[in-house]
Design a protein around this motif. Structure first.
Motif, PDB file in Angstrom:
ATOM      1  N   SER A 173       0.931  -1.229   0.154  1.00  0.00           N
ATOM      2  CA  SER A 173       0.053  -0.057  -0.149  1.00  0.00           C
ATOM      3  C   SER A 173       0.841   1.200   0.042  1.00  0.00           C
ATOM      4  O   SER A 173       0.314   2.221  -0.658  1.00  0.00           O
ATOM      5  N   ARG A 227       2.169   1.573  -3.368  1.00  0.00           N
ATOM      6  CA  ARG A 227       1.139   2.133  -4.274  1.00  0.00           C
ATOM      7  C   ARG A 227       0.971   3.954  -4.234  1.00  0.00           C
ATOM      8  O   ARG A 227       0.580   4.507  -5.149  1.00  0.00           O
ATOM      9  N   GLY A 273       5.107   2.039  -7.592  1.00  0.00           N
ATOM     10  CA  GLY A 273       4.006   1.864  -7.971  1.00  0.00           C
ATOM     11  C   GLY A 273       3.621   0.868  -9.151  1.00  0.00           C
ATOM     12  O   GLY A 273       2.648  -0.043  -8.803  1.00  0.00           O
ATOM     13  N   ALA A 274       4.469   0.791 -10.089  1.00  0.00           N
ATOM     14  CA  ALA A 274       4.249  -0.382 -11.089  1.00  0.00           C
ATOM     15  C   ALA A 274       4.717  -1.730 -10.410  1.00  0.00           C
ATOM     16  O   ALA A 274       3.986  -2.565 -11.054  1.00  0.00           O
ATOM     17  N   TRP A 323       1.651  -2.655  -8.231  1.00  0.00           N
ATOM     18  CA  TRP A 323       0.266  -3.006  -9.549  1.00  0.00           C
ATOM     19  C   TRP A 323       0.374  -4.298  -9.943  1.00  0.00           C
ATOM     20  O   TRP A 323      -0.468  -5.132 -10.097  1.00  0.00           O
ATOM     21  N   LEU A 340      -0.131  -7.124  -7.384  1.00  0.00           N
ATOM     22  CA  LEU A 340      -1.532  -7.269  -7.144  1.00  0.00           C
ATOM     23  C   LEU A 340      -2.300  -7.644  -8.454  1.00  0.00           C
ATOM     24  O   LEU A 340      -3.240  -8.561  -8.214  1.00  0.00           O
ATOM     25  N   TRP A 341      -1.971  -7.460  -9.435  1.00  0.00           N
ATOM     26  CA  TRP A 341      -2.525  -7.728 -10.778  1.00  0.00           C
ATOM     27  C   TRP A 341      -2.540  -9.484 -10.603  1.00  0.00           C
ATOM     28  O   TRP A 341      -3.616 -10.143 -11.157  1.00  0.00           O
ATOM     29  N   GLU A 364      -4.999  -3.362  -0.842  1.00  0.00           N
ATOM     30  CA  GLU A 364      -6.131  -2.578  -1.477  1.00  0.00           C
ATOM     31  C   GLU A 364      -6.864  -2.014  -0.131  1.00  0.00           C
ATOM     32  O   GLU A 364      -7.221  -0.999   0.075  1.00  0.00           O
ATOM     33  N   ARG A 403      -4.573   0.649   1.788  1.00  0.00           N
ATOM     34  CA  ARG A 403      -4.565   1.805   1.055  1.00  0.00           C
ATOM     35  C   ARG A 403      -5.881   2.640   0.935  1.00  0.00           C
ATOM     36  O   ARG A 403      -5.890   3.972   1.171  1.00  0.00           O
TER      37      ARG A 403
END
Length: 306
Positions: A85, A88, A96-97, A100, A103-104, A167, A170
């Motif tokens: 978090s 992110r 951030g990438a 992401w 998480l993806w 998430e 965050r």
């Protein structure tokens, strides 16, 4: 009150009748009663076997191992969720990438498939070596010589949970107005103190309810660790080990379900008190001043329409 104005008589309000509510309740009670009676008298449920194995030593071992899996995986998931978090929310595009993509992957694939993959790790990576490329090796580990299904189960569950906790955390942090952080900084607080004393206590009101649901979900998800394979959790011992020996799967499933319900009930009580603790100072009821302000605003509105 105007002098001479008479006091209006009290309203004799008669509550509405809802006879169909009582009819519906009676039907539900009858249906539930018939189901309970049928289950109690049906020999297929094997209630004698249920009573014999409810506190069986092997069942209690499964309960203990299930609790261990839940606690360890949730701790790993929460720690990883905090890190992800923060990544992110970081202005660094690389962080951030990376967050992401994590998480993806872990939110986009079934947890059962992930656990199967973790169970195949000793086959995919039979030997782990650390050293200089094309040179001497300083560390060597043979994974096939190790018995690590419990560790692999914790890693599989914890990494999957970390994606969801990221998430949740965050969302909790972003729910706190930025003015709170700005005010703390103006008072001379450091970033760490601002997070600890200002942001996180307010964010916990948003974080605690879904986190409690995740803990309960994790408790039940531990029944999938047979994919690793790890066969010492509550579900595996009850439905595979004992049921395969007694040839009575129904009472053993009821034993497992009973313990899941007991543990879930305890967790729900703990979640209730945590939510109550972090909701101190928050009330949905309007104060006296707020009620007076609403009354004045309503009076002004009515006067404007006259």
């Amino acid at each position: 009150m105007v002098v001479g104005e008479s006091t209006p008589p009290p309203i004799d309000a008669v509550p509405l009748r809802h006879p169909w509510r009582w009819v519906g309740a009676a039907v539900i009670i009858v249906v539930v009663g018939l189901f309970i009676y049928g289950a109690a008298t049906n020999p297929a449920y094997g209630w004698s076997t249920y009573g014999d194995y409810l506190f069986n030593e092997r069942i209690m071992l499964g309960v203990f191992n299930t609790l261990q899996l839940t606690v360890y995986a949730m701790v790993l998931g929460i720690v990883l969720g905090v890190v992800l978090s923060v990544m992110r929310l970081s202005p660094n595009p690389v962080f951030g990438a990376v967050a992401w993509v994590f998480l993806w992957i872990f939110r986009g694939t079934p947890v059962y498939v992930q656990l199967v993959f973790w169970g195949l790790i000793p086959t995919i990576y039979q030997h782990i070596q650390l050293g200089v490329p094309f040179g001497p090796s300083f560390f060597h580990l043979d994974l096939q010589d190790l018995s690590i299904p419990f560790l692999l189960a914790v890693l599989g569950l914890g990494l999957n949970e970390g994606a969801y906790m990221a998430e949740i955390i965050r969302a909790g942090i972003t729910s706190v107005p930025e003015g709170q952080s700005e005010a703390s900084t103006a008072l001379g607080m450091s970033w760490t103190m601002t997070m600890r004393r200002t942001v996180l206590p307010q964010a916990m009101r948003v974080i605690i309810p879904p986190t409690g649901n995740e803990v309960i979900s994790m408790l039940k998800t531990t029944s999938l660790v047979t994919a690793v394979p790890y066969s010492y959790d509550l579900y595996s011992i009850a439905s595979r080990e004992i049921a395969a020996r007694t040839f009575e799967p129904v009472p053993m499933l009821l034993v497992a379900a009973t313990w899941y319900l007991v543990i879930t009930s305890v967790l729900m009580v703990g979640q209730y008190y945590l939510e109550k603790y972090f909701s101190r100072g928050i009330s949905r009821r309007l104060t006296t001043k707020q009620l007076e302000a609403l009354a004045k605003a309503q009076t002004g509105t009515e006067a404007g329409h006259v």
